[in-house]
Design a protein around this motif. Sequence first.
Motif, PDB file in Angstrom:
ATOM      1  N   SER A 208      17.323 -77.837 -11.995  1.00  0.00           N
ATOM      2  CA  SER A 208      17.715 -77.878 -13.408  1.00  0.00           C
ATOM      3  C   SER A 208      17.899 -79.305 -13.892  1.00  0.00           C
ATOM      4  N   HIS A 209      18.339 -80.188 -13.001  1.00  0.00           N
ATOM      5  CA  HIS A 209      18.415 -81.607 -13.359  1.00  0.00           C
ATOM      6  C   HIS A 209      17.039 -82.123 -13.746  1.00  0.00           C
ATOM      7  N   GLY A 210      16.042 -81.863 -12.887  1.00  0.00           N
ATOM      8  CA  GLY A 210      14.702 -82.346 -13.188  1.00  0.00           C
ATOM      9  C   GLY A 210      14.153 -81.784 -14.485  1.00  0.00           C
ATOM     10  N   GLU A 211      14.408 -80.507 -14.745  1.00  0.00           N
ATOM     11  CA  GLU A 211      13.944 -79.898 -15.990  1.00  0.00           C
ATOM     12  C   GLU A 211      14.677 -80.490 -17.196  1.00  0.00           C
ATOM     13  N   ALA A 212      15.963 -80.781 -17.035  1.00  0.00           N
ATOM     14  CA  ALA A 212      16.724 -81.382 -18.136  1.00  0.00           C
ATOM     15  C   ALA A 212      16.256 -82.798 -18.423  1.00  0.00           C
ATOM     16  N   VAL A 213      15.881 -83.543 -17.380  1.00  0.00           N
ATOM     17  CA  VAL A 213      15.325 -84.882 -17.595  1.00  0.00           C
ATOM     18  C   VAL A 213      14.103 -84.789 -18.500  1.00  0.00           C
ATOM     19  N   ARG A 214      13.215 -83.848 -18.201  1.00  0.00           N
ATOM     20  CA  ARG A 214      12.003 -83.691 -19.004  1.00  0.00           C
ATOM     21  C   ARG A 214      12.346 -83.269 -20.438  1.00  0.00           C
ATOM     22  N   ALA A 215      13.299 -82.365 -20.567  1.00  0.00           N
ATOM     23  CA  ALA A 215      13.683 -81.892 -21.895  1.00  0.00           C
ATOM     24  C   ALA A 215      14.274 -83.022 -22.729  1.00  0.00           C
ATOM     25  N   PRO A 261      15.976 -85.600  -2.098  1.00  0.00           N
ATOM     26  CA  PRO A 261      15.027 -84.976  -3.037  1.00  0.00           C
ATOM     27  C   PRO A 261      14.981 -85.652  -4.396  1.00  0.00           C
ATOM     28  N   LEU A 262      16.100 -86.190  -4.851  1.00  0.00           N
ATOM     29  CA  LEU A 262      16.098 -86.880  -6.135  1.00  0.00           C
ATOM     30  C   LEU A 262      15.174 -88.087  -6.121  1.00  0.00           C
ATOM     31  N   PHE A 263      15.031 -88.719  -4.957  1.00  0.00           N
ATOM     32  CA  PHE A 263      14.192 -89.916  -4.848  1.00  0.00           C
ATOM     33  C   PHE A 263      12.873 -89.632  -4.137  1.00  0.00           C
ATOM     34  N   GLY A 264      12.428 -88.369  -4.231  1.00  0.00           N
ATOM     35  CA  GLY A 264      11.082 -88.027  -3.818  1.00  0.00           C
ATOM     36  C   GLY A 264      10.855 -87.845  -2.335  1.00  0.00           C
ATOM     37  N   LYS A 265      11.908 -87.745  -1.542  1.00  0.00           N
ATOM     38  CA  LYS A 265      11.764 -87.601  -0.097  1.00  0.00           C
ATOM     39  C   LYS A 265      11.839 -86.149   0.365  1.00  0.00           C
ATOM     40  N   GLY A 266      12.101 -85.220  -0.538  1.00  0.00           N
ATOM     41  CA  GLY A 266      12.310 -83.839  -0.136  1.00  0.00           C
ATOM     42  C   GLY A 266      13.641 -83.681   0.577  1.00  0.00           C
ATOM     43  N   TYR A 267      13.972 -82.449   0.922  1.00  0.00           N
ATOM     44  CA  TYR A 267      15.229 -82.225   1.634  1.00  0.00           C
ATOM     45  C   TYR A 267      15.138 -82.767   3.062  1.00  0.00           C
ATOM     46  N   PRO A 268      16.234 -83.303   3.593  1.00  0.00           N
ATOM     47  CA  PRO A 268      16.188 -83.871   4.953  1.00  0.00           C
ATOM     48  C   PRO A 268      15.864 -82.804   5.998  1.00  0.00           C
ATOM     49  N   ASP A 269      14.912 -83.108   6.868  1.00  0.00           N
ATOM     50  CA  ASP A 269      14.456 -82.143   7.863  1.00  0.00           C
ATOM     51  C   ASP A 269      15.577 -81.705   8.799  1.00  0.00           C
ATOM     52  N   ASP A 270      16.458 -82.633   9.164  1.00  0.00           N
ATOM     53  CA  ASP A 270      17.514 -82.267  10.126  1.00  0.00           C
ATOM     54  C   ASP A 270      18.481 -81.255   9.519  1.00  0.00           C
ATOM     55  N   VAL A 271      18.742 -81.377   8.200  1.00  0.00           N
ATOM     56  CA  VAL A 271      19.640 -80.426   7.552  1.00  0.00           C
ATOM     57  C   VAL A 271      18.948 -79.071   7.396  1.00  0.00           C
ATOM     58  N   LEU A 272      17.694 -79.075   6.981  1.00  0.00           N
ATOM     59  CA  LEU A 272      16.958 -77.820   6.859  1.00  0.00           C
ATOM     60  C   LEU A 272      16.923 -77.076   8.189  1.00  0.00           C
ATOM     61  N   SER A 273      16.699 -77.819   9.272  1.00  0.00           N
ATOM     62  CA  SER A 273      16.657 -77.194  10.598  1.00  0.00           C
ATOM     63  C   SER A 273      18.005 -76.596  10.963  1.00  0.00           C
ATOM     64  N   ALA A 274      19.081 -77.325  10.658  1.00  0.00           N
ATOM     65  CA  ALA A 274      20.423 -76.829  10.987  1.00  0.00           C
ATOM     66  C   ALA A 274      20.785 -75.611  10.138  1.00  0.00           C
ATOM     67  N   LEU A 275      20.322 -75.575   8.902  1.00  0.00           N
ATOM     68  CA  LEU A 275      20.660 -74.460   8.020  1.00  0.00           C
ATOM     69  C   LEU A 275      19.952 -73.172   8.433  1.00  0.00           C
ATOM     70  N   ASP A 286       9.018 -77.167  -7.022  1.00  0.00           N
ATOM     71  CA  ASP A 286      10.437 -77.504  -7.222  1.00  0.00           C
ATOM     72  C   ASP A 286      10.741 -78.949  -6.849  1.00  0.00           C
ATOM     73  N   LEU A 287      10.200 -79.399  -5.725  1.00  0.00           N
ATOM     74  CA  LEU A 287      10.541 -80.750  -5.273  1.00  0.00           C
ATOM     75  C   LEU A 287      10.009 -81.805  -6.235  1.00  0.00           C
ATOM     76  N   CYS A 288       8.861 -81.540  -6.849  1.00  0.00           N
ATOM     77  CA  CYS A 288       8.351 -82.459  -7.872  1.00  0.00           C
ATOM     78  C   CYS A 288       9.255 -82.452  -9.099  1.00  0.00           C
ATOM     79  N   ARG A 289       9.747 -81.281  -9.453  1.00  0.00           N
ATOM     80  CA  ARG A 289      10.655 -81.192 -10.601  1.00  0.00           C
ATOM     81  C   ARG A 289      11.934 -81.989 -10.336  1.00  0.00           C
ATOM     82  N   ILE A 290      12.506 -81.814  -9.150  1.00  0.00           N
ATOM     83  CA  ILE A 290      13.747 -82.506  -8.810  1.00  0.00           C
ATOM     84  C   ILE A 290      13.562 -84.017  -8.886  1.00  0.00           C
ATOM     85  N   ALA A 291      12.407 -84.490  -8.450  1.00  0.00           N
ATOM     86  CA  ALA A 291      12.164 -85.934  -8.363  1.00  0.00           C
ATOM     87  C   ALA A 291      11.681 -86.538  -9.672  1.00  0.00           C
TER      88      ALA A 291
END
Length: 455
Positions: A208-215, A261-275, A286-291
């Motif tokens: 929603s942040h990324g979409e609001a930036v565009r709006a 993700p805000l700076f175009g790196k996507g979610y951190p792999d180590d956190v995704l793996s742990a989750l 989505d990741l393009c929108r966030i960035a």
Amino acid sequence: MLSPVRPPFSREFPADFLWGCATSSYQIEGGTADGGRGESIWDRFCRQPGAIRDGSSGEPACDHYHRWEEDLDLAAALGVRAYRFSIAWPRIFPNGIGSRPNPEGLAFYSRLVDGMLKRGLQPWATLYHWDLPQALQERGGWLNRSTIGAFSDFARVMGDQLGDRVQHWITHNEPWCTAMLGHHLGVHAPGLRDFRAAMQVSHHLLVSHGEAVRALRSAAPSAKVGITLSLHPIRPASNRPADLAAAVRHDGLRNRWFLDPLFGKGYPDDVLSALGEEAPRIVDGDLCRIASPCDFLGVNYYFPETVADAPEGGALRTQVIESGDGPHTAMGWPVDAQGMVELLERVQRDYAPPALYLTENGACYEDVMGQDGRVTDLQRQRFLADHIAAAHQALRVGVPLKGYFVWSLLDNFEWAEGYGKRFGLVHVDYATQQRRLKASGEWLRSFLRTERVMS
């Protein structure tokens, strides 16, 4: 008696360095039944028994809805050049969505912005400081992906209405708090306790942040747009390998989960793996929108966190432990101005934002009013002096820091703590709504006049 503090003169900062103070709508406005405003999730949450420490709510708070002119006069008298405020979504769309925004809500914020400009205050508007319309919560709130579109529409309307006068916009304030405090720990509205839901909410907030930036860019092409994150230096509880690894894991969810993700790196792999299965569902694109590129990053800095390995500590197996050494605020938070330099250097090194602003920094203390009616809050005065000196140090080492906003102009409704915790430069007597400038406010006013007031 506190030892003397010698911050730099304000004139030692760049000439265009922006000094400001910050507030938020639900914490100060009151007027919850005025002007066609709808119910927010905080109005509903405050009615839950035991949710707020003193049983209070954001009504009347500081009655800013009716006393805004006096409050802007106070801000201007401090000598700051910017005023950060937030827009109550339920004042604009009482049901969260609609084809026609509430004209009384729009008129209020238009008057407020005009009042800032009249007093030489640069308006900094935050779109979301946690007061979601309750009507949207009843459709699932931030867990429902449709709220992303509703937020984008809200952003576009506000850009259309205020973009001719407001040049600086913050999409979200502290999405970690919305997700984790509101949906995992349940201590903030809407009061849910579901970790998997919290992770999905965190993702929807970022999209929603990324979409609001565009709006906003569509509605106000000249606007400067960013987001504000609550960030913390993370320190291991010991040099044991387990604690060192725990600090990295904790930093992953506390800081990198939002920054990467805000700076175009996507979610951190180590956190995704742990989750694992608790990771959010991510839709293509989505990741393009966030960035979506931003003009600045806002950082709210209050304290570092000390972390230990904890096999039973949730998905990341970590635990934040109490720091027993050194001074603490009345919130129990450790006071560590050097941590702010450490954090800002890290953000600049790892993400290189085009500009950084400290969009909140301040302290809660047990203020005592003397018989003369003055609040001599030397601890807050010392806190501000130390952290302003730290901001100057960050500039000297090359951090592109462009401004500093004190939290907060006024004592206010401090969320789950109610009215028992005070952060303001201005003391508010909630029974009479009388405002009194505290010693810390007097100090800041003198500092901004380049006077050395502690010798």
